[in-house]
Write a protein that holds these residues in place. Structure first.
Motif, mmCIF file in Angstrom:
data_model
loop_
_atom_site.group_PDB
_atom_site.id
_atom_site.type_symbol
_atom_site.label_atom_id
_atom_site.label_comp_id
_atom_site.label_asym_id
_atom_site.label_seq_id
_atom_site.Cartn_x
_atom_site.Cartn_y
_atom_site.Cartn_z
ATOM 1 N N ALA A 223 120.072 51.736 94.453
ATOM 2 C CA ALA A 223 118.785 51.254 94.954
ATOM 3 C C ALA A 223 118.947 49.818 95.436
ATOM 4 N N GLU A 224 118.242 49.470 96.503
ATOM 5 C CA GLU A 224 118.343 48.130 97.062
ATOM 6 C C GLU A 224 118.046 47.083 95.989
ATOM 7 N N GLY A 225 118.875 46.063 95.952
ATOM 8 C CA GLY A 225 118.746 45.018 94.936
ATOM 9 C C GLY A 225 119.782 45.125 93.842
ATOM 10 N N ASN A 226 120.415 46.298 93.719
ATOM 11 C CA ASN A 226 121.465 46.497 92.725
ATOM 12 C C ASN A 226 122.842 46.291 93.350
ATOM 13 N N GLU A 414 119.735 56.170 103.569
ATOM 14 C CA GLU A 414 118.704 56.389 102.560
ATOM 15 C C GLU A 414 118.925 57.694 101.812
ATOM 16 N N SER A 415 119.179 58.776 102.542
ATOM 17 C CA SER A 415 119.349 60.083 101.891
ATOM 18 C C SER A 415 120.650 60.146 101.091
ATOM 19 N N PHE A 416 121.695 59.503 101.602
ATOM 20 C CA PHE A 416 122.980 59.523 100.904
ATOM 21 C C PHE A 416 122.881 58.796 99.570
ATOM 22 N N PHE A 417 122.276 57.631 99.582
ATOM 23 C CA PHE A 417 122.130 56.867 98.344
ATOM 24 C C PHE A 417 121.134 57.510 97.383
ATOM 25 N N ALA A 418 120.117 58.163 97.929
ATOM 26 C CA ALA A 418 119.148 58.851 97.076
ATOM 27 C C ALA A 418 119.831 59.976 96.295
ATOM 28 N N ASP A 419 120.743 60.690 96.946
ATOM 29 C CA ASP A 419 121.472 61.765 96.281
ATOM 30 C C ASP A 419 122.364 61.204 95.174
ATOM 31 N N LEU A 420 123.039 60.086 95.450
ATOM 32 C CA LEU A 420 123.882 59.462 94.424
ATOM 33 C C LEU A 420 123.037 59.044 93.219
#
Length: 433
Positions: A223-226, A414-420
């Motif tokens: 997530a953005e910020g991490n 967005e979708s790639f990171f959401a899956d992770l």
């Protein structure tokens, strides 16, 4: 070991030293004093380029001081894969470097304790990295700082003379290289894969010494910020900006050293260990070693750059060695008497040793060195990533990231990171509760 082998990866370059033994020599060991040692130890190495030269010189020096000991080398190209498999037997020799597939709780199963963290911490750096329950099972051959190797001549042609301080400035600089020079701005080394794992070694550059514990406390590291988002997000943005090689599936690690050395490539994220190799490649191809430098990653905290420093492969002694005295003598001699660390441009593992020349720019910039603290729960990070089937230290998911970013696979950032994040959160719930 079968479960761990799926996560076996290179945290350092496939061209760094891997030492170990494939079979114990004759005899049951011998005395523990210099000059009274006897037996044969076999040293495994993936440094096929120096096994008959530099490494043999070390062995000759050691054997002069310890005439009863014979040191033999075996060069292994796929060190991680081959040695991880050999750990399933008792035939993995006298001295070896700890494969990355071994989790901390497995260390006592395979290796001899070398001393306590408190004891060895007075002599060596990075000793927490292969320690478990207060005992040290492996000591780094050298340390490496994280950042990226640059051809400064290329960057100067693009009008850039100092390291970018933000991710946005870094991507913009690469775009300037693409517009104003004939060089490929950034080289992924996608095909060999392991260079992509070097990105993970930047953990701690942003989050600090507790980076691993922070990640294991999060359900959404991407997530953005991490920090994990920042690391992988920068790689994604570089690829999406079109400033990489035309076809990542045709890259070649050995060739890339010459490409960067001669100004056909602008930058690669790697450890400081890579600088001497790039300089040698430059000289061999008619370029100049003076064009090669090492810069810190484009993140700052209160106006200062940081770099995560960590130990390279760790020298260890097999629990099943029949020549433990001779093996320990070799380990001690290699760490304290050989010139391997300095010759490889590495940070000496010995406390108080001088910094290597290839970190001169880091010294001038005042880059903060970050050493990661051991995680509170030593296996959580590994257990969560395995459960989630996210190879943090491998190349599988970063190859997928590159494919999505370059339009060769479905999805977006967005979708790639959401899956992770989804997979990580589910795995974390099972591991942590």
């Amino acid at each position: 070991m079968a479960r761990k082998q799926t996560a076996a990866v290179l945290t350092v370059t496939a061209l760094t030293l891997a030492l170990g033994a494939c079979s114990s020599g004759s005899g049951e060991g011998g005395g523990g004093k210099a000059g009274e040692l006897s037996g044969t130890i076999t040293v495994l190495t993936n440094r096929t380029d120096i096994v008959d030269t530099t490494l043999q010189d070390y062995a000759d020096q050691f054997q002069t001081e310890n005439p009863g000991v014979t040191v033999e080398f075996e060069a292994i190209t796929d060190y991680e894969g081959d040695v991880s498999i050999r750990l399933n037997t008792q035939d993995y020799g006298d001295v070896l470097l700890v494969p990355n597939s071994v989790s901390k709780d497995q260390l006592p199963q395979f290796f001899e304790p070398l001393g306590t963290v408190d004891e060895l911490g007075q002599e060596y750096r990075f000793i927490n990295e292969q320690a478990y329950d207060g005992d040290v099972y492996g000591i780094a051959t050298f340390g490496t700082a994280m950042g990226y190797v640059v051809n400064t001549k290329v960057w100067e042609q693009a009008g850039i003379t100092e390291p970018p301080a933000t991710p946005e400035a870094f991507v913009d600089a690469l775009e300037q290289i693409g517009e104003k020079t004939d060089a490929v701005p950034y080289y992924t080394n996608y095909t060999d894969g392991w260079p992509l794992t070097q990105w993970q070694n930047n953990q701690g550059t942003i989050a600090g010494t507790d980076a691993v514990s922070i990640r294991t406390s999060q359900d959404d590291p991407w997530a953005e910020g991490n920090e994990q988002y920042a690391i992988d997000g920068l790689l994604y943005d570089i690829v999406a900006a079109g400033v990489i090689e035309e076809d990542p599936t045709t890259t070649n690690w050995e060739e890339s050293k010459t490409l960067l050395g001669t100004g056909k490539v602008g930058a690669m994220v790697l450890g400081s260990w890579a600088v001497p190799q790039m300089q040698d490649a430059a000289e061999a191809a008619g370029g100049s070693a003076d064009d090669i430098d090492f810069w810190p990653m484009p993140w700052q905290n209160e106006g200062a750059f940081s770099s995560t420093v960590s130990g390279d492969y760790k020298l260890a002694i097999s629990k099943h060695s029949k020549n433990k005295d001779a093996a320990r003598a070799w380990v001690d001699w290699f760490l304290n008497e050989s010139t391997f660390a300095s010759e490889q441009g590495g940070i000496s593992p010995v406390v108080g040793a001088a910094a290597p020349d290839n970190l001169a720019t880091f010294e001038a910039l005042g880059v903060n060195q970050v050493e990661l603290s051991p995680a509170g729960e030593e296996t959580w990070d590994n257990d969560i990533s395995n459960e989630a089937e996210i190879d943090l230290w491998g190349d599988k998911y970063r190859k997928q990231l590159v494919d999505v970013a370059r339009g060769a696979a479905d999805g977006d950032k967005e979708s790639f990171f959401a899956d992770l994040n989804s997979r990580w959160a589910a795995a974390r719930a099972n591991v942590v509760g």
